[in-house]
Design an enzyme around this catalytic site. Structure first.
Site, short mmCIF file in Angstrom:
data_model
loop_
_atom_site.label_atom_id
_atom_site.label_comp_id
_atom_site.label_asym_id
_atom_site.label_seq_id
_atom_site.Cartn_x
_atom_site.Cartn_y
_atom_site.Cartn_z
N HIS A 168 5.46 -83.91 -47.67
CA HIS A 168 6.44 -83.22 -48.52
C HIS A 168 6.56 -81.75 -48.10
CE1 HIS A 168 8.58 -82.41 -52.38
NE2 HIS A 168 8.05 -81.21 -52.21
N GLU A 169 5.42 -81.08 -48.00
CA GLU A 169 5.45 -79.66 -47.67
C GLU A 169 5.89 -79.44 -46.22
OE1 GLU A 169 5.36 -77.68 -50.01
OE2 GLU A 169 4.53 -79.03 -51.52
N HIS A 183 9.64 -79.07 -46.10
CA HIS A 183 10.06 -77.69 -46.42
C HIS A 183 9.81 -76.77 -45.23
CE1 HIS A 183 10.85 -78.71 -50.52
NE2 HIS A 183 9.59 -78.84 -50.88
#
Length: 427
Positions: free
Chosen positions: A21-22, A25
């Site tokens: 997920h990170e 980003h």
């Protein structure tokens, strides 16, 4: 499976779904030219930290998520004002380091009082050095050192807010998007490992029997075929069985079973739960069918179907949460999730793969909810900016996200405390 393996796999599941997920980003922020100051897994105090290039990678104490800190998302912590005395190190006619404290200990530097400074647009500093003004250009990756910490400056073109709405939206949406991609890949892997059943189940079996419930007090065994209840054939219709039992609290029902090819009958009296619905304490299962390897098409379409089914189930859970159709014990935090993950890990890598896919899908969907501090809320702010054609006051937006984050952390503390109490009580 050994306990060490179970613990390792449980930690690995959390690490993978949060990291992917990170990383979404991080990757799209870097691709847009945004300075990423920190890539963190977890919240709270740092357990491990290492800096590579412009970014510091950290592992933090509380395993409740993670974050990517981009320059310009929040007001910069370090600020230098005219009249302040600083020291600078110059290389190739450009400032590479600005020292804000312990100036007497710095060697090979130029010390002076700040007359003018612009570290975002002009990248220039003018110092009063022994009564004479001297101007210096600043390297776009110059470091500011104070209290033993180095912070890279963030020129305007490296800040989050300087990018187009589309670039910022992609950097925000990329986190959930990577969770959806991971979920699809893991569901596909699960189908490959589990295979495709050959034939269709035609009966329902007695699975786990809950100790102390009515089913444990009669002659029922795991693997018995549930043929009929009160003369009504069950087949594989689990809902039909639940409905008949649920409508008969404290009323004996006749259950026809088949054991080792022989028909038998048991009389069982359902006990009412808190809602007055009859329960006997049986978890039914379908018989294990022969399986064959899945084709590429079956793997692809099957993963899509699982994504759809689980997404609907997740939103049904959100619906119950919104309309208050739940109790505190129905909510689970990191402790309960880790507990369930460890239980599933003991069932084998196939089931753990499916569970990890579900967690990744849930994390992606949850982060897109319009709740302050989550990605969904930040996308809404960007959408409003696109419509208004001017950004919302960053201070107001930051306050909204701060309040939202505080409330989420408060809820996390409550459910974690409840999870710990439940474990202590042995529930």
């Amino acid at each position: 499976m050994h306990m060490i393996q179970v613990v390792f796999l449980t930690v690995l599941v959390f690490f993978v779904i949060v990291s992917i997920h990170e990383w979404g980003h991080y990757y799209f922020a870097k691709r847009a030219g945004i300075l990423v100051r920190e890539f963190a897994i977890g919240f709270g105090p740092k357990l491990f930290s290492v800096k590579r290039g412009e970014t510091r990678y950290t592992l933090r104490l509380i395993p409740a998520g993670g974050f990517v800190r981009m320059a310009g998302e929040d007001p910069e912590i370090i600020d230098v004002q005219p009249g302040q005395t600083i020291a600078v190190r110059v290389k190739d006619n450009r400032i590479t380091r600005l020292y804000l404290d312990r100036l007497d200990e710095r060697s090979g530097v130029i010390r002076g009082e700040v007359v003018a400074i612009d570290l975002e647009r002009k990248l220039a500093v003018t110092l009063d050095v022994e009564g004479e003004n001297e101007s210096f250009a600043v390297h776009p990756a110059a470091l500011m050192i104070t209290k033993g910490k180095e912070t890279q400056i963030a020129p305007l073109d490296r800040q989050f807010g300087s990018k187009t709405v589309a670039q910022r939206a992609l950097a925000i949406f990329a986190g959930p998007m990577m969770n959806f991609i991971l979920a699809f890949v893991l569901f596909a892997a699960y189908i490959q490992m589990a295979g495709i059943p050959v034939g269709t189940p035609d009966k329902l079996l007695v699975g786990e029997i809950t100790e102390g419930m009515p089913a444990s007090k009669v002659d029922l065994k795991e693997g018995d075929v549930i043929d009929a209840i009160n003369g009504v054939k069950i087949g594989t219709d689990y809902d039909k069985m639940i409905a008949i039992i649920g409508q008969s609290p404290n009323v004996p029902v006749r259950m026809d079973i088949i054991r080792d090819g022989k028909a038998q009958q048991v009389i069982i009296t359902p006990e009412p739960n808190e809602e007055g619905v009859g329960k006997v304490g049986i978890r039914s299962t379908l018989p294990e069918m022969p399986k064959r390897p899945a084709t590429f098409k079956e793997t692809f379409t099957g993963a899509g179907k699982l994504m759809k089914t689980m997404t609907i189930s997740i939103f049904e859970g959100f619906k119950k949460l919104i309309f208050g159709e739940f109790k505190l014990d129905d909510l689970g935090g990191p402790v309960r999730t880790a507990e369930v993950t460890s239980q599933i890990a003991q069932q084998g890598i196939t089931q753990l793969t499916s569970w990890t896919a579900l967690l990744s899908l849930y994390l992606g969907i949850f982060n897109l909810l319009p709740i302050p501090a989550l990605d969904g809320s930040r996308l809404i702010f960007l959408g409003i900016e696109a419509i208004r054609r001017r950004p919302i006051d960053p201070n107001r937006e930051s306050m909204v996200h701060f309040v939202g984050f505080a409330l989420i952390m408060l809820l996390m503390l409550v459910v974690t405390y409840n999870d710990i109490l439940r474990l202590v009580r042995g529930e």
